[in-house]
Scaffold this active site. Structure first.
Site, mmCIF file in Angstrom:
data_model
loop_
_atom_site.group_PDB
_atom_site.id
_atom_site.type_symbol
_atom_site.label_atom_id
_atom_site.label_comp_id
_atom_site.label_asym_id
_atom_site.label_seq_id
_atom_site.Cartn_x
_atom_site.Cartn_y
_atom_site.Cartn_z
ATOM 1 N N TRP A 285 0.804 -1.222 0.000
ATOM 2 C CA TRP A 285 0.000 0.000 0.000
ATOM 3 C C TRP A 285 0.839 1.277 0.000
ATOM 4 O O TRP A 285 0.305 2.361 -0.203
ATOM 5 C CB TRP A 285 -0.930 0.023 1.224
ATOM 6 C CG TRP A 285 -0.242 -0.323 2.518
ATOM 7 C CD1 TRP A 285 -0.283 -1.546 3.144
ATOM 8 C CD2 TRP A 285 0.588 0.508 3.332
ATOM 9 N NE1 TRP A 285 0.483 -1.522 4.287
ATOM 10 C CE2 TRP A 285 1.029 -0.266 4.432
ATOM 11 C CE3 TRP A 285 1.007 1.834 3.247
ATOM 12 C CZ2 TRP A 285 1.861 0.241 5.426
ATOM 13 C CZ3 TRP A 285 1.840 2.330 4.234
ATOM 14 C CH2 TRP A 285 2.260 1.542 5.301
ATOM 15 N N ASN A 286 2.138 1.179 0.266
ATOM 16 C CA ASN A 286 2.872 2.447 0.427
ATOM 17 C C ASN A 286 3.187 3.133 -0.907
ATOM 18 O O ASN A 286 3.270 4.356 -0.960
ATOM 19 C CB ASN A 286 4.126 2.270 1.303
ATOM 20 C CG ASN A 286 5.100 1.276 0.759
ATOM 21 O OD1 ASN A 286 4.759 0.475 -0.108
ATOM 22 N ND2 ASN A 286 6.318 1.305 1.263
ATOM 23 N N PRO B 176 -3.513 -6.201 -5.563
ATOM 24 C CA PRO B 176 -3.063 -5.003 -4.849
ATOM 25 C C PRO B 176 -3.464 -5.101 -3.378
ATOM 26 O O PRO B 176 -4.427 -5.800 -3.041
ATOM 27 C CB PRO B 176 -3.869 -3.895 -5.539
ATOM 28 C CG PRO B 176 -5.142 -4.560 -5.964
ATOM 29 C CD PRO B 176 -4.822 -6.016 -6.201
ATOM 30 N N SER C 228 -5.296 -4.544 -0.059
ATOM 31 C CA SER C 228 -6.705 -4.176 0.164
ATOM 32 C C SER C 228 -6.836 -2.796 0.795
ATOM 33 O O SER C 228 -7.928 -2.249 0.855
ATOM 34 C CB SER C 228 -7.378 -5.217 1.056
ATOM 35 O OG SER C 228 -7.231 -6.480 0.478
ATOM 36 N N GLY D 141 6.601 -6.385 -0.194
ATOM 37 C CA GLY D 141 5.898 -6.287 1.082
ATOM 38 C C GLY D 141 6.828 -6.668 2.210
ATOM 39 O O GLY D 141 8.056 -6.622 2.064
ATOM 40 N N SER D 142 6.248 -7.083 3.305
ATOM 41 C CA SER D 142 7.060 -7.356 4.491
ATOM 42 C C SER D 142 7.845 -8.660 4.342
ATOM 43 O O SER D 142 7.423 -9.582 3.627
ATOM 44 C CB SER D 142 6.148 -7.443 5.709
ATOM 45 O OG SER D 142 5.229 -8.497 5.522
ATOM 46 N N GLU E 22 10.854 -8.119 -3.059
ATOM 47 C CA GLU E 22 11.331 -6.833 -2.545
ATOM 48 C C GLU E 22 10.729 -6.696 -1.154
ATOM 49 O O GLU E 22 9.553 -6.366 -1.010
ATOM 50 C CB GLU E 22 10.887 -5.687 -3.461
ATOM 51 C CG GLU E 22 11.393 -5.789 -4.887
ATOM 52 C CD GLU E 22 12.904 -5.678 -5.013
ATOM 53 O OE1 GLU E 22 13.567 -5.281 -4.037
ATOM 54 O OE2 GLU E 22 13.431 -6.005 -6.080
ATOM 55 N N LEU E 23 11.548 -6.950 -0.149
ATOM 56 C CA LEU E 23 10.998 -7.070 1.208
ATOM 57 C C LEU E 23 11.389 -5.869 2.074
ATOM 58 O O LEU E 23 11.653 -4.789 1.578
ATOM 59 C CB LEU E 23 11.455 -8.399 1.813
ATOM 60 C CG LEU E 23 11.164 -9.624 0.930
ATOM 61 C CD1 LEU E 23 11.703 -10.890 1.548
ATOM 62 C CD2 LEU E 23 9.666 -9.758 0.652
ATOM 63 N N CYS F 209 10.205 1.513 2.392
ATOM 64 C CA CYS F 209 11.193 0.453 2.640
ATOM 65 C C CYS F 209 12.610 1.021 2.595
ATOM 66 O O CYS F 209 13.530 0.428 3.151
ATOM 67 C CB CYS F 209 11.043 -0.660 1.629
ATOM 68 S SG CYS F 209 11.101 -0.067 -0.056
HETATM 69 P P1 NAP Z 1 2.502 -6.786 3.789
HETATM 70 O O1 NAP Z 1 1.593 -6.863 4.937
HETATM 71 O O2 NAP Z 1 3.544 -7.808 3.646
HETATM 72 O O3 NAP Z 1 1.554 -6.759 2.492
HETATM 73 C C1 NAP Z 1 2.074 -6.684 1.181
HETATM 74 C C2 NAP Z 1 1.133 -7.378 0.218
HETATM 75 O O4 NAP Z 1 0.998 -8.734 0.605
HETATM 76 C C3 NAP Z 1 -0.283 -6.788 0.193
HETATM 77 O O5 NAP Z 1 -0.798 -6.883 -1.108
HETATM 78 C C4 NAP Z 1 -1.044 -7.733 1.101
HETATM 79 O O6 NAP Z 1 -2.401 -7.747 0.778
HETATM 80 C C5 NAP Z 1 -0.374 -9.049 0.754
HETATM 81 N N1 NAP Z 1 -0.516 -10.069 1.779
HETATM 82 C C6 NAP Z 1 -0.727 -9.934 3.111
HETATM 83 N N2 NAP Z 1 -0.897 -11.137 3.707
HETATM 84 C C7 NAP Z 1 -0.781 -12.057 2.720
HETATM 85 C C8 NAP Z 1 -0.879 -13.480 2.687
HETATM 86 N N3 NAP Z 1 -1.110 -14.206 3.792
HETATM 87 N N4 NAP Z 1 -0.718 -14.108 1.499
HETATM 88 C C9 NAP Z 1 -0.506 -13.398 0.378
HETATM 89 N N5 NAP Z 1 -0.416 -12.055 0.339
HETATM 90 C C10 NAP Z 1 -0.538 -11.388 1.498
HETATM 91 O O7 NAP Z 1 3.281 -5.416 3.710
HETATM 92 P P2 NAP Z 1 2.674 -3.972 3.785
HETATM 93 O O8 NAP Z 1 2.404 -3.690 5.208
HETATM 94 O O9 NAP Z 1 1.583 -3.806 2.802
HETATM 95 O O10 NAP Z 1 3.910 -3.106 3.243
HETATM 96 C C11 NAP Z 1 4.955 -2.725 4.050
HETATM 97 C C12 NAP Z 1 6.151 -3.629 3.861
HETATM 98 O O11 NAP Z 1 6.525 -3.658 2.490
HETATM 99 C C13 NAP Z 1 7.365 -3.119 4.598
HETATM 100 O O12 NAP Z 1 8.022 -4.175 5.224
HETATM 101 C C14 NAP Z 1 8.228 -2.520 3.500
HETATM 102 O O13 NAP Z 1 9.588 -2.459 3.797
HETATM 103 C C15 NAP Z 1 7.926 -3.424 2.364
HETATM 104 N N6 NAP Z 1 8.201 -2.758 1.089
HETATM 105 C C16 NAP Z 1 9.308 -3.143 0.401
HETATM 106 C C17 NAP Z 1 9.624 -2.521 -0.786
HETATM 107 C C18 NAP Z 1 10.826 -2.952 -1.563
HETATM 108 O O14 NAP Z 1 10.886 -2.623 -2.746
HETATM 109 N N7 NAP Z 1 11.781 -3.661 -0.980
HETATM 110 C C19 NAP Z 1 8.817 -1.494 -1.283
HETATM 111 C C20 NAP Z 1 7.692 -1.114 -0.552
HETATM 112 C C21 NAP Z 1 7.395 -1.780 0.645
HETATM 113 P P3 NAP Z 1 -3.514 -7.119 1.767
HETATM 114 O O15 NAP Z 1 -3.130 -5.691 2.003
HETATM 115 O O16 NAP Z 1 -4.758 -7.268 0.976
HETATM 116 O O17 NAP Z 1 -3.502 -7.901 3.054
#
Ligand code: NAP
Length: 492
Positions: free
Chosen positions: A166-167, A191, A193, A243-244, A265-266, A299
């Site tokens: 989402w960021n 994407p 939610s 994501g995370s 990309e975590l 991130c």
């Molecule tokens: P997140 O909770 O890991 O969610 C990322 C994506 O994964 C969302 O689309 C989310 O969907 C989905 N997701 C969540 N639970 C899941 C599951 N059980 N199975 C499959 N998909 C699932 O991360 P966030 O809080 O959105 O984003 C922040 C994190 O992203 C931070 O750790 C940040 O460092 C990292 N990030 C990394 C980069 C990079 O390029 N390295 C760039 C941006 C962000 P829902 O929202 O629908 O649950």
């Protein structure tokens, strides 16, 4: 037949057809058969913007069917034809940039100028890969066998799954999708939610650009329901996730049975290192950007600020003064800092601050929620933060800046590298030999020297260690979605 629900907007959107709430599957806008939806809200005030379709696992699997069916024709298109469609998508994103930025502000909360910057950044990947799609070249190999000719071909992987956070709801999607589509792959994407409207608006523009049915699918709903069928299905040849680290590990495990290509990309835990020979004013200014852009939800965000003891007090004083001058407000008023994404994110700031204070840190400014609303958190500076504070080990993902002194180059290299993450490190110094030594010694995928902004379509973005796998952007980003085939022909 159900019709799409209206999105309630406090701001003007010139092209209302960009406001989609159904999933985009096989070239059609689809409601969930169950009729289920998920509410999307404005983080600035908690108001409900609208409801998006919450698709089932079977409907999500249906997107794979569509992408699989569309694959041969898309992969078989002449590269210049794919390039023309991507170029048209780029032109439409540019044409609708203001609407896309406003949609993003409403669902994500970021300041308007940051949202405009993200749309430009998102569009740059589509433009870059429109050009790159004409050049899926590969080096030749001189035959090592008598009477045989060898050839290497680069072929698209097939159906690929993209999961975005989402960021950066537009740029993270185009960085993946444009590369995959340029390579000749077809896409199923999910994407976050929290911010699905941006992705759906991009899908609307992709449809207008002439992306054929089934080639690019956006499936909304609960992530675990949508993504699980993709990890388990052998037809999905790659999974690209931003994501995370925690969810990255889960998807890694889920994808093991079908041995997928993984691009991840975590999380990050970026160190900023300021030496006494740095231009101090510039180091302060750049570190403010590295910490507070995207309201700290980045991130690449600075998470540990190490400052040479010789300039420590001066740095802390200047940094605190500048942090206190940052404005907080609603995204559409274009402040420096907007609301955080949700209550969980704000609680993390509170926990990290409380923990650091009990372990001896001092609060230089901020340290609490802002009067504007429950999701606004003041820009916060903590000084003398001890090495055992949680903030020195965990991603904060918000506007809290921990500063700590160091005494030697060896010490700070060791402390900066003492993390499971390895995305980006920031370094401030004017000594070329020191810059060289540090650039080598820092165990991060990217090193930024005397500046903050390093990203862009032509560079390979990505981390080492548990910050991820593979690279996005650049030619490498497209190659991640291809496979090399070796052909050996005997003429005897
Ligand atoms: P997140 O909770 O890991 O969610 C990322 C994506 O994964 C969302 O689309 C989310 O969907 C989905 N997701 C969540 N639970 C899941 C599951 N059980 N199975 C499959 N998909 C699932 O991360 P966030 O809080 O959105 O984003 C922040 C994190 O992203 C931070 O750790 C940040 O460092 C990292 N990030 C990394 C980069 C990079 O390029 N390295 C760039 C941006 C962000 P829902 O929202 O629908 O649950």
């Amino acid at each position: 037949m159900m019709s799409e629900t209206a999105i309630s907007m406090r701001v003007d959107i010139a092209d209302k057809r960009l406001l989609r709430t159904f999933s985009y599957i096989d070239g059609k806008w689809c409601a969930a058969e169950s009729g289920e939806t998920i509410a999307v809200s404005d983080p600035a005030n908690g108001s409900r913007l609208g409801d998006i379709a919450s698709m089932s696992a079977a409907e999500s699997a249906g997107a794979i069917d569509a992408a699989q069916l569309a694959f041969p024709a898309w992969a078989g298109l002449l590269p210049q034809k794919r390039a023309a469609i991507l170029r048209c998508w780029f032109d439409l994103i540019q044409h609708h940039a203001e609407d896309l930025a406003r949609i993003m502000v409403l669902e994500q909360g970021k300041p308007l100028s940051e949202a405009r910057g993200e749309i430009e950044y998102a569009a740059s990947f589509v433009e870059y890969y429109a050009e790159e799609s004409k050049r899926p070249n590969i080096e030749g190999v001189t035959s090592h066998l008598p009477d045989a000719e060898v050839e290497l071909w680069r072929e698209p992987l097939g159906v690929v799954a993209l999961i975005t956070p989402w960021n950066f709801p537009c740029a993270m999607l185009t960085r993946k999708a444009a590369a995959a589509l340029a390579a000749g792959c077809t896409v199923v994407s999910h994407p976050s939610s929290e911010t699905p409207l941006s992705a759906l608006a991009l899908a609307e523009l992709a449809e207008r650009a002439g992306v054929p049915a089934g080639v690019f699918n956006v499936v909304t709903g609960h992530a675990s329901v949508i993504v699980k069928p993709w990890t388990k299905d052998a037809r999905v040849r790659a999974l690209s996730f931003t994501g995370s680290t925690e969810i990255g590990r889960l998807l890694y495990r889920q994808s093991a049975d079908t041995v997928k290509r993984l691009i991840m990309e975590l999380g990050g835990h970026a160190p900023v290192i300021v030496f006494k020979d740095a231009d101090l004013d510039r180091a302060v200014e750049e570190t403010i950007k590295a910490k507070f852009a995207t309201s700290g939800q980045d991130c690449l965000g600075a998470n540990r600020i190490f400052v040479d003891r010789a300039v420590y007090d001066a740095f802390c004083a200047k940094f605190t003064k500048m942090a206190q001058s940052l404005s907080i407000g609603f995204g559409m008023d274009d402040p420096d800092i907007g609301p955080l994404m949700n209550e969980k994110a704000v609680r993390k700031q509170e926990e990290h601050v409380a923990d650091a204070l009990t372990k001896g840190a001092r609060l230089a400014c901020g340290g609490k929620r802002h009067a504007l609303g429950p999701l606004f958190y003041e820009p916060t500076v903590l000084v003398d933060v001890s090495a055992d504070a949680a903030i020195m080990h965990e991603e904060t993902f918000g506007p809290v800046a921990p500063i700590t002194p160091f005494d030697s180059e060896e010490e700070v290299i060791e402390r900066a590298n003492a993390t499971e993450y390895g995305l980006v490190a920031y370094l401030h110094s004017q000594d070329p030999r020191r810059i060289f030594r540090l650039s080598r010694a820092l165990q991060f995928g990217m090193v930024a020297v005397n500046r903050t902004k390093v990203t862009g379509a032509p560079i390979p973005f990505g981390g080492t260690k548990q910050s991820g796998l593979g690279r996005e952007g650049a030619r490498l980003g497209m190659e991640e979605f291809t496979e090399i085939k070796y052909v050996c022909r005997d003429w005897a």
